[in-house]
Design a protein around this motif. Structure first.
Motif, PDB file in Angstrom:
ATOM      1  N   PRO A  21       0.797  -1.225   0.000  1.00 58.03           N
ATOM      2  CA  PRO A  21       0.000   0.000   0.000  1.00 58.03           C
ATOM      3  C   PRO A  21       0.831   1.277   0.000  1.00 58.03           C
ATOM      4  CG  PRO A  21      -0.958  -1.598   1.479  1.00 58.03           C
ATOM      5  CD  PRO A  21       0.355  -2.178   1.030  1.00 58.03           C
ATOM      6  N   ASP A  22       1.892   1.334   0.799  1.00 58.14           N
ATOM      7  CA  ASP A  22       2.706   2.554   0.852  1.00 58.14           C
ATOM      8  C   ASP A  22       3.327   2.854  -0.511  1.00 58.14           C
ATOM      9  OD1 ASP A  22       2.175   2.803   3.550  1.00 58.14           O
ATOM     10  OD2 ASP A  22       3.988   1.747   4.160  1.00 58.14           O
ATOM     11  N   TYR A  25       0.744   3.755  -3.196  1.00 61.74           N
ATOM     12  CA  TYR A  25       0.160   5.081  -3.023  1.00 61.74           C
ATOM     13  C   TYR A  25       1.121   6.171  -3.485  1.00 61.74           C
ATOM     14  CZ  TYR A  25      -1.975   9.221  -1.215  1.00 61.74           C
ATOM     15  OH  TYR A  25      -2.507  10.473  -1.138  1.00 61.74           O
ATOM     16  N   SER A  41       4.019  12.786  -0.150  1.00 53.52           N
ATOM     17  CA  SER A  41       3.379  11.541   0.268  1.00 53.52           C
ATOM     18  C   SER A  41       4.366  10.666   1.018  1.00 53.52           C
ATOM     19  CB  SER A  41       2.836  10.788  -0.957  1.00 53.52           C
ATOM     20  OG  SER A  41       1.849  11.537  -1.624  1.00 53.52           O
ATOM     21  N   ILE A  45       4.241   9.372   4.933  1.00 50.14           N
ATOM     22  CA  ILE A  45       4.380   7.973   5.324  1.00 50.14           C
ATOM     23  C   ILE A  45       5.482   7.818   6.369  1.00 50.14           C
ATOM     24  CG2 ILE A  45       5.161   5.710   4.483  1.00 50.14           C
ATOM     25  CD1 ILE A  45       3.619   6.365   1.874  1.00 50.14           C
ATOM     26  N   TYR A  81      -9.756   2.586   4.800  1.00 50.24           N
ATOM     27  CA  TYR A  81      -9.090   3.828   4.417  1.00 50.24           C
ATOM     28  C   TYR A  81      -8.271   3.652   3.139  1.00 50.24           C
ATOM     29  CZ  TYR A  81      -5.960   7.848   4.633  1.00 50.24           C
ATOM     30  OH  TYR A  81      -5.255   8.986   4.313  1.00 50.24           O
ATOM     31  N   LEU A  82      -7.508   2.573   3.063  1.00 51.60           N
ATOM     32  CA  LEU A  82      -6.695   2.327   1.886  1.00 51.60           C
ATOM     33  C   LEU A  82      -7.564   2.077   0.651  1.00 51.60           C
ATOM     34  CD1 LEU A  82      -3.920   0.059   3.447  1.00 51.60           C
ATOM     35  CD2 LEU A  82      -3.687   2.445   2.745  1.00 51.60           C
ATOM     36  N   LEU A  85      -8.558   5.440  -0.626  1.00 52.97           N
ATOM     37  CA  LEU A  85      -7.468   6.066  -1.368  1.00 52.97           C
ATOM     38  C   LEU A  85      -7.329   5.443  -2.757  1.00 52.97           C
ATOM     39  CD1 LEU A  85      -4.621   6.473   1.292  1.00 52.97           C
ATOM     40  CD2 LEU A  85      -6.118   8.244   0.366  1.00 52.97           C
ATOM     41  N   THR A 117      -1.966   6.743   5.494  1.00 50.24           N
ATOM     42  CA  THR A 117      -1.618   5.485   4.840  1.00 50.24           C
ATOM     43  C   THR A 117      -0.724   4.633   5.717  1.00 50.24           C
ATOM     44  OG1 THR A 117      -1.798   6.491   2.636  1.00 50.24           O
ATOM     45  CG2 THR A 117      -0.514   4.471   2.802  1.00 50.24           C
ATOM     46  N   SER A 118       0.288   5.240   6.327  1.00 49.47           N
ATOM     47  CA  SER A 118       1.207   4.465   7.167  1.00 49.47           C
ATOM     48  C   SER A 118       0.577   4.088   8.502  1.00 49.47           C
ATOM     49  CB  SER A 118       2.513   5.237   7.398  1.00 49.47           C
ATOM     50  OG  SER A 118       2.262   6.518   7.945  1.00 49.47           O
ATOM     51  N   ASN A 121      -1.953   1.263   7.740  1.00 52.00           N
ATOM     52  CA  ASN A 121      -1.525   0.192   6.851  1.00 52.00           C
ATOM     53  C   ASN A 121      -1.365  -1.099   7.669  1.00 52.00           C
ATOM     54  OD1 ASN A 121      -0.300  -1.571   5.089  1.00 52.00           O
ATOM     55  ND2 ASN A 121       1.435  -0.255   4.629  1.00 52.00           N
ATOM     56  N   LEU A 194      -3.312  -0.913  -5.919  1.00 52.81           N
ATOM     57  CA  LEU A 194      -3.469  -0.656  -4.490  1.00 52.81           C
ATOM     58  C   LEU A 194      -4.706  -1.369  -3.959  1.00 52.81           C
ATOM     59  CD1 LEU A 194      -2.830   0.731  -1.828  1.00 52.81           C
ATOM     60  CD2 LEU A 194      -3.909   2.816  -2.700  1.00 52.81           C
TER      61      LEU A 194
END
Length: 212
Positions: A21-22, A25, A41, A45, A81-82, A85, A117-118, A121, A194
């Protein structure tokens, strides 16, 4: 400690190199809005993982051990959440960095989304609260110092490698696919990947629960 630390760094680099994901993104953001958005971004993270480092150093993993349902709920929030995104990237028309928005707003949007994101995740949560403590040895001194060194090392490596990825992706998009439509399609592809990675994590969570 030096030998174990080098093993830890090698482990972290190998984990960062695996698309997750990281990475996806940052890639999508860089393709949609350019290297600057990708860098912010990546900075978000890294900042999010620096915050997780403080929680680990404070022993917050003991709370998750005592209340596993809390950790599970956090992982599901992260999946939601991911996924949001991912859909933002899929529906993007390059609008993450649209000219109508000020640069400050665009930078803050990239940074804050990176933080989220982090922090949410599931892969990152598992690493910080389950894997990182395994590298601890009492001979290294107090656990909190160990956690700060190892956790912030991870944060720094994420910042460095993801920023480099943002530059490479943005340069490649401008060099090989200069048409705006092609760049938008690449960012949408990153969003699809993603979403696939999020669904894969969700499937692994369900299959693991079924085995138990």
């Amino acid at each position: 400690m030096s030998g174990r630390y080098l093993v830890f760094v090698a482990t972290v680099v190998s984990l960062i190199a695996v698309p997750g994901p990281d990475m996806l993104y940052v890639l999508g953001r860089a393709l949609a809005s350019g290297a600057r958005a990708g860098r912010f971004s990546a900075a978000g993270i890294a900042f999010g993982y620096a915050l997780l480092t403080l929680l680990v150093a404070a022993g917050f993993q003991l709370v998750f051990a005592a209340f596993p349902a809390l950790f599970l709920a956090l992982k599901y929030i992260g999946v939601a959440y991911l996924s949001w995104l991912a859909f933002r990237l899929i529906r993007s028309d390059g609008g993450f960095g649209a000219p109508s928005r000020s640069r400050e707003r665009t930078d803050w949007a990239a940074f804050s989304a990176g933080v989220g994101t982090s922090l949410l995740n599931p892969k990152g949560l598992l690493f910080y609260f389950a894997i990182l403590p395994q590298f601890f040895d009492a001979a290294d001194g107090p656990f909190w110092r160990h956690a700060l060194v190892y956790g912030w090392t991870t944060s720094f490596l994420c910042l460095t490698l993801y920023s480099a990825l943002a530059h490479a992706a943005s340069y490649g998009a401008r060099r090989w696919t200069p048409e705006p439509t092609a760049s938008r399609n690449l960012s949408r592809l990153a969003g699809v990947l993603l979403l696939v990675s999020v669904l894969a994590m969700l499937g692994a969570e369900w299959s693991g629960a079924a085995l138990h």
